[in-house]
Design a protein around this motif. Structure first.
Motif, mmCIF file in Angstrom:
data_model
loop_
_atom_site.group_PDB
_atom_site.id
_atom_site.type_symbol
_atom_site.label_atom_id
_atom_site.label_comp_id
_atom_site.label_asym_id
_atom_site.label_seq_id
_atom_site.Cartn_x
_atom_site.Cartn_y
_atom_site.Cartn_z
ATOM 1 N N MET A 1 63.612 27.100 25.296
ATOM 2 C CA MET A 1 63.212 26.417 26.570
ATOM 3 C C MET A 1 61.953 27.138 26.776
ATOM 4 O O MET A 1 61.642 28.711 26.595
ATOM 5 C CB MET A 1 64.761 27.268 27.717
ATOM 6 N N ALA A 2 61.138 26.558 26.616
ATOM 7 C CA ALA A 2 59.577 27.434 26.865
ATOM 8 C C ALA A 2 59.407 27.743 28.550
ATOM 9 O O ALA A 2 60.300 27.037 29.062
ATOM 10 C CB ALA A 2 58.322 26.110 27.625
ATOM 11 N N THR A 3 58.516 28.733 28.481
ATOM 12 C CA THR A 3 58.545 30.001 29.537
ATOM 13 C C THR A 3 57.656 29.803 30.129
ATOM 14 O O THR A 3 56.237 29.325 30.003
ATOM 15 C CB THR A 3 58.338 31.490 28.756
ATOM 16 N N LYS A 4 57.732 28.872 31.477
ATOM 17 C CA LYS A 4 56.459 28.933 32.282
ATOM 18 C C LYS A 4 55.914 30.211 33.303
ATOM 19 O O LYS A 4 56.401 30.818 33.294
ATOM 20 C CB LYS A 4 57.239 28.007 33.778
ATOM 21 N N GLN A 5 54.265 30.284 33.340
ATOM 22 C CA GLN A 5 53.593 31.438 33.182
ATOM 23 C C GLN A 5 53.599 30.738 35.155
ATOM 24 O O GLN A 5 53.097 30.010 35.215
ATOM 25 C CB GLN A 5 52.496 31.205 32.852
ATOM 26 N N PHE A 6 53.403 31.900 35.602
ATOM 27 C CA PHE A 6 53.131 31.805 37.244
ATOM 28 C C PHE A 6 52.454 32.846 37.312
ATOM 29 O O PHE A 6 51.729 34.136 36.965
ATOM 30 C CB PHE A 6 54.156 32.187 38.005
ATOM 31 N N PHE A 7 51.114 32.373 37.934
ATOM 32 C CA PHE A 7 49.891 33.630 39.273
ATOM 33 C C PHE A 7 50.211 33.860 40.526
ATOM 34 O O PHE A 7 50.087 32.982 40.871
ATOM 35 C CB PHE A 7 48.527 32.584 38.211
ATOM 36 N N LEU A 8 49.467 34.604 40.485
ATOM 37 C CA LEU A 8 49.246 34.820 41.477
ATOM 38 C C LEU A 8 47.498 34.304 42.503
ATOM 39 O O LEU A 8 46.963 34.461 42.009
ATOM 40 C CB LEU A 8 48.840 36.990 42.259
ATOM 41 N N ARG A 9 48.396 34.060 43.717
ATOM 42 C CA ARG A 9 46.829 33.065 44.110
ATOM 43 C C ARG A 9 46.733 34.327 45.519
ATOM 44 O O ARG A 9 48.008 34.781 46.204
ATOM 45 C CB ARG A 9 47.498 31.913 45.534
ATOM 46 N N ALA A 10 45.765 34.431 46.518
ATOM 47 C CA ALA A 10 45.882 35.110 47.405
ATOM 48 C C ALA A 10 45.062 34.311 48.164
ATOM 49 O O ALA A 10 44.194 33.916 48.210
ATOM 50 C CB ALA A 10 44.361 36.440 47.190
ATOM 51 N N GLY A 11 46.241 33.864 49.964
ATOM 52 C CA GLY A 11 45.811 33.506 50.787
ATOM 53 C C GLY A 11 44.864 34.446 51.801
ATOM 54 O O GLY A 11 44.427 35.264 51.864
ATOM 55 N N GLY A 12 44.150 33.654 52.781
ATOM 56 C CA GLY A 12 42.842 33.992 53.450
ATOM 57 C C GLY A 12 43.653 35.266 54.266
ATOM 58 O O GLY A 12 42.624 36.062 54.629
ATOM 59 N N GLY A 13 44.731 35.377 54.623
ATOM 60 C CA GLY A 13 45.624 36.630 55.927
ATOM 61 C C GLY A 13 45.799 37.623 54.437
ATOM 62 O O GLY A 13 45.119 38.752 55.773
ATOM 63 N N LEU A 14 45.507 37.569 52.882
ATOM 64 C CA LEU A 14 44.607 38.661 52.316
ATOM 65 C C LEU A 14 43.840 39.179 52.610
ATOM 66 O O LEU A 14 43.764 41.075 53.150
ATOM 67 C CB LEU A 14 45.221 39.087 51.426
ATOM 68 N N LEU A 15 42.922 38.781 52.925
ATOM 69 C CA LEU A 15 41.464 39.310 53.509
ATOM 70 C C LEU A 15 41.696 40.072 55.020
ATOM 71 O O LEU A 15 41.117 40.960 54.839
ATOM 72 C CB LEU A 15 40.568 38.216 53.233
ATOM 73 N N THR A 16 42.219 39.596 55.901
ATOM 74 C CA THR A 16 41.780 39.914 57.139
ATOM 75 C C THR A 16 42.608 41.096 56.671
ATOM 76 O O THR A 16 42.076 42.364 58.026
ATOM 77 C CB THR A 16 43.220 38.754 58.205
ATOM 78 N N HIS A 17 43.461 40.814 56.384
ATOM 79 C CA HIS A 17 44.679 42.535 56.159
ATOM 80 C C HIS A 17 43.665 43.313 55.765
ATOM 81 O O HIS A 17 43.973 45.038 55.974
ATOM 82 C CB HIS A 17 46.355 42.484 55.503
ATOM 83 N N LEU A 18 43.202 42.987 54.879
ATOM 84 C CA LEU A 18 42.512 44.622 53.801
ATOM 85 C C LEU A 18 41.357 44.532 54.676
ATOM 86 O O LEU A 18 41.090 46.220 54.416
ATOM 87 C CB LEU A 18 42.014 43.682 52.561
ATOM 88 N N GLY A 19 40.648 43.955 54.778
ATOM 89 C CA GLY A 19 39.449 43.690 55.618
ATOM 90 C C GLY A 19 39.469 44.347 57.329
ATOM 91 O O GLY A 19 38.872 45.485 57.765
ATOM 92 N N VAL A 20 39.371 43.411 58.362
ATOM 93 C CA VAL A 20 40.046 43.629 59.400
ATOM 94 C C VAL A 20 41.274 44.701 59.891
ATOM 95 O O VAL A 20 41.070 45.670 60.285
ATOM 96 C CB VAL A 20 40.549 42.557 60.162
ATOM 97 N N GLY A 21 42.761 44.130 58.984
ATOM 98 C CA GLY A 21 43.207 45.670 59.222
ATOM 99 C C GLY A 21 42.369 47.045 58.796
ATOM 100 O O GLY A 21 43.156 47.531 59.412
#
Length: 136
Positions: A1-21
């Motif tokens: 059985m092949a293993t599927k790779q998953f990659f993290l994506r970052a939504g715009g809310g992350l920048l709001t939390h890291l910048g504004v927050g």
């Protein structure tokens, strides 16, 4: 059985939390931007504030277009350890550049290194709406 790779994506809310927050006041946000100047090896930092804009300028190392793409546009990465300076860096997380979003919707970045100028604009509203900020 092949293993599927998953990659993290970052939504715009992350920048709001890291910048504004993270930088809930103007003085904290401005401090982060000035720290970035210091960590770039700057010996002079100029701060201009008027009714429509805030400008932080310095005589630090600057970045080429390639360095902007590889490092500056990669949140959480920090290149300050590559700047030749006898001073230890202050910043540690690689998110101080987002402090500008706590102050303004638009950030214009202009940098020069080895005679090469790179200028671009970052619009927080575009990131806020994005499902994946890497596509903005």
């Amino acid at each position: 059985m092949a293993t599927k790779q998953f990659f993290l994506r970052a939504g715009g809310g992350l920048l709001t939390h890291l910048g504004v927050g993270m930088y809930s006041s103007y003085d904290k946000a401005l401090t982060e931007l000035i720290i970035n100047s210091f960590d770039s090896g700057a010996t002079e930092v100029a701060l201009q504030i008027d009714k429509t804009k805030i400008v932080v300028g310095d005589n630090g190392a600057g970045m080429t277009r390639q360095e902007v793409e590889k490092s500056f546009c990669s949140v959480g990465n920090s290149t300050k350890r590559t700047v030749k300076s006898k001073r230890p860096p202050i910043g540690k997380k690689g998110i101080g550049r987002l402090g500008g979003f706590a102050i303004a919707r638009l950030m214009e970045v202009s940098t020069v290194k080895n005679g090469e100028r790179c200028t671009f604009t970052m619009d927080r509203t575009r990131y806020d709406k994005a499902d994946d900020i890497s596509s903005v």
